[in-house]
Design a protein around this motif. Structure first.
Motif, PDB file in Angstrom:
ATOM      1  N   MET A  19       0.855  -1.186   0.000  1.00 46.28           N
ATOM      2  CA  MET A  19       0.000   0.000   0.000  1.00 46.28           C
ATOM      3  C   MET A  19       0.890   1.235   0.000  1.00 46.28           C
ATOM      4  N   ASP A  54       0.813   5.635   0.043  1.00 43.80           N
ATOM      5  CA  ASP A  54       0.008   6.836   0.281  1.00 43.80           C
ATOM      6  C   ASP A  54       0.908   8.064   0.144  1.00 43.80           C
ATOM      7  N   TYR A  65      -6.002   2.771  -5.224  1.00 44.83           N
ATOM      8  CA  TYR A  65      -6.883   2.211  -4.202  1.00 44.83           C
ATOM      9  C   TYR A  65      -7.990   3.189  -3.827  1.00 44.83           C
ATOM     10  N   GLU A 118      -4.201   7.068  -2.434  1.00 43.11           N
ATOM     11  CA  GLU A 118      -3.684   5.749  -2.072  1.00 43.11           C
ATOM     12  C   GLU A 118      -3.548   4.861  -3.312  1.00 43.11           C
ATOM     13  N   ASP A 169      -1.885  -2.324   5.056  1.00 41.47           N
ATOM     14  CA  ASP A 169      -2.439  -1.044   5.498  1.00 41.47           C
ATOM     15  C   ASP A 169      -1.922  -0.677   6.887  1.00 41.47           C
ATOM     16  N   LEU A 192       1.570   0.515   6.489  1.00 35.71           N
ATOM     17  CA  LEU A 192       1.540   1.888   5.980  1.00 35.71           C
ATOM     18  C   LEU A 192       1.258   2.873   7.116  1.00 35.71           C
TER      19      LEU A 192
END
Length: 531
Positions: A407, A409, A449, A453, A514, A517
């Motif tokens: 993931m 961001d 995502y 993200e 997640d 992250l």
């Protein structure tokens, strides 16, 4: 049929001829058994009728078709005469094949490798030239800077020509010296070379001069790297689309090989499946753009196979084309109602087969692209990415290979939008998407995502390997400069990585990435954490 394809199919045709006596023996044994094995005989006659025409034995195919129809009609007494007619046609085919000259082996074309994309940059500002060269390198473009147009044209005769030319408008020689120099050199030396002009000037005279010099694009300084890369991608990259992937389900190994050869010769990627009971595994492993299937197969009919596939959500839109010797229109329509998209009757000319398959596959890929890709970045959307994660995880379980899920961001992205505007924010998102495509393997999968993200699926990568890949992406993206008006800025990213088999379920894998992250964010951002 092209001579090259005919030469490639010649060994398969020879195999078919060699198998003909055994086919006749199978027919005769089934029909003379006590009691007669009519179903076996009907299947053998149907197979011979469809296959013979494919290899150019039209009369044999027509005779076998008459035998098939006679066997299907319980009141017909013609089968004995037609069986002997088939045997006679086989004898003639064997005789002709024995007298035919040996086919020359097809010449193999030399393998070619794709050159690294190379651009020439003509810019007298040394600092800007160095910065743009470094930025372009992060997106897969090798860049050679030149201080003057004369320096570039002098090198053009001694060095490999670039894939694109980036030319400033203004030089000490004059306010339109760049396009004037290109216009003066237009001819064989610059034939086919895409030229992108850039300048702090945005007036009509400068833009008109660029157009007259054959400029394909005009970028205003300060140069936004995302715009420059997108422009070069459009004018310079000759990216061939991924070949259409065709799954051929056919119980006859000889026919399956023939169809794969014909489609492969047309640039498609094929896989043959002789056992229809393994279709689910083949779909997940091969992810085809179209399935070509026979109508009559011992283990599972084509109609049953189509109905089964249409009950699977992931493959409900997959084009299914029946290829069969069935000539009864009612049976053809029945097959279409069970989930087929097209029906081709054997024998089918190679050109017709290729055209029909290509048209269906192209339409499927175009429609699916709208369904599964994010409109801003061109990456997979959220739902498509989750679907691919389940598919790739199932594949990893069967093969025993590792798999990583990450993931990503963007850090402080709200501040980017608030400070520089949403248009600048969109360019940042597109720049990251472009960098991901450049830095990842073709087998890796990237998706948006949601918001800022992104997520990555890395088949075959363990946690440590994925961590190194994400670190490389993080470092390179932090060095990318984005533009908003006259202001330049950079953005960092944070990421989390989780891996199979340590985590074995798709939902748990995504949750672990997640959480990793989240740890990166709370540890100060601009870092990657391995779960």
């Amino acid at each position: 049929m092209s001579p090259d394809l005919a030469a490639k199919l010649a060994p398969l045709r020879r195999r078919f001829v060699d198998e003909l006596p055994a086919r006749v023996d199978t027919l005769r044994a089934a029909l003379t058994a006590s009691p007669p094995r009519n179903e076996d005989a009907l299947r053998a006659a149907h197979s011979l009728a469809g296959t013979a025409g494919t290899f150019g034995f039209q009369t044999l195919g027509e005779t076998a078709r008459k035998l098939e129809l006679s066997l299907a009609d319980a009141d017909s007494g013609e089968w004995k005469r037609l069986l002997e007619a088939v045997a006679a046609e086989v004898a003639a085919a064997l005789k002709d094949a024995g007298n035919a000259p040996a086919e020359a082996a097809p010449q193999k074309s030399a393998a070619t490798t794709r050159r690294e994309m190379f651009v020439a940059l003509v810019e007298d500002d040394a600092t800007l030239a160095r910065t743009l060269s470094e930025q372009l390198q992060r997106f897969g473009y090798r860049c050679t800077p030149y201080a003057t147009p004369d320096a570039f044209f002098a090198a053009l005769g001694t060095e490999a020509p670039p894939d694109a030319l980036i030319m400033d408008i203004v030089f000490p020689e004059g306010g339109l010296a760049g396009p004037e120099a290109v216009l003066a050199e237009r001819g064989e030396r610059l034939a086919g070379l895409p030229v992108v002009f850039m300048s702090a000037r945005g007036d009509f005279a400068a833009r008109l001069a660029a157009v007259r010099a054959g400029g394909r694009a005009y970028l205003a300084k300060p140069i936004d790297i995302s715009n420059l890369v997108n422009t070069l991608d459009a004018v310079a990259r000759d990216e061939s689309p991924r070949p259409y992937r065709i799954l051929v389900v056919e119980d006859s190994e000889l026919l399956a090989t023939t169809f794969c050869q014909i489609l492969g010769d047309a640039g498609m990627e094929t896989r043959a499946l002789h056992d229809p009971t393994r279709v689910i595994e083949a779909l997940e492993d091969f992810t085809p753009d179209l399935m070509l299937t026979d109508l009559y197969m011992p283990e599972c009919s084509g109609m049953e196979l189509a109905a089964l596939i249409r009950q699977m959500e992931a493959w409900v839109s997959l084009p299914i084309v029946f290829l069969s010797g069935e000539t009864d229109l009612d049976r053809q329509m029945q097959a279409m109602q069970r989930g087929g998209d097209d029906f081709l009757t054997k024998p089918v000319a190679p050109e017709h087969l290729v055209a029909s398959v290509r048209q269906r596959a192209r339409r499927h890929r175009s429609l699916r692209a709208f369904m599964v890709h994010d409109s801003l970045t061109g990456l997979l959307n959220h739902s498509a990415l989750k679907e691919r994660l389940s598919v790739e995880l199932a594949r990893a379980e069967r093969s025993g290979a590792p798999l990583a899920f990450a993931m990503i961001d963007l850090d402080h992205f709200k501040k980017v939008n608030d400070t520089h505007g949403h248009a600048a924010g969109d360019r940042v998102l597109r720049a990251l998407a472009r960098l991901l495509r450049e830095r990842l393997r073709r087998t890796d999968i990237a998706g948006r995502y949601g918001g800022e993200e992104f997520a990555l699926i890395l088949p075959g990568a363990n946690g440590d390997t994925a961590l190194r890949v994400l670190e490389d992406i993080r470092k390179n993206f932090a060095l990318v400069e984005h533009g908003a008006g006259s202001e330049m800025f950079s953005v960092t990213l944070s990421g989390g990585v989780a891996a199979y088999p340590a985590i074995a379920e798709a939902a748990a894998l995504a949750e672990a990435a997640d959480r990793a992250l989240y740890k990166s964010k709370h540890a100060g951002r601009n870092r990657i954490t391995l779960a």
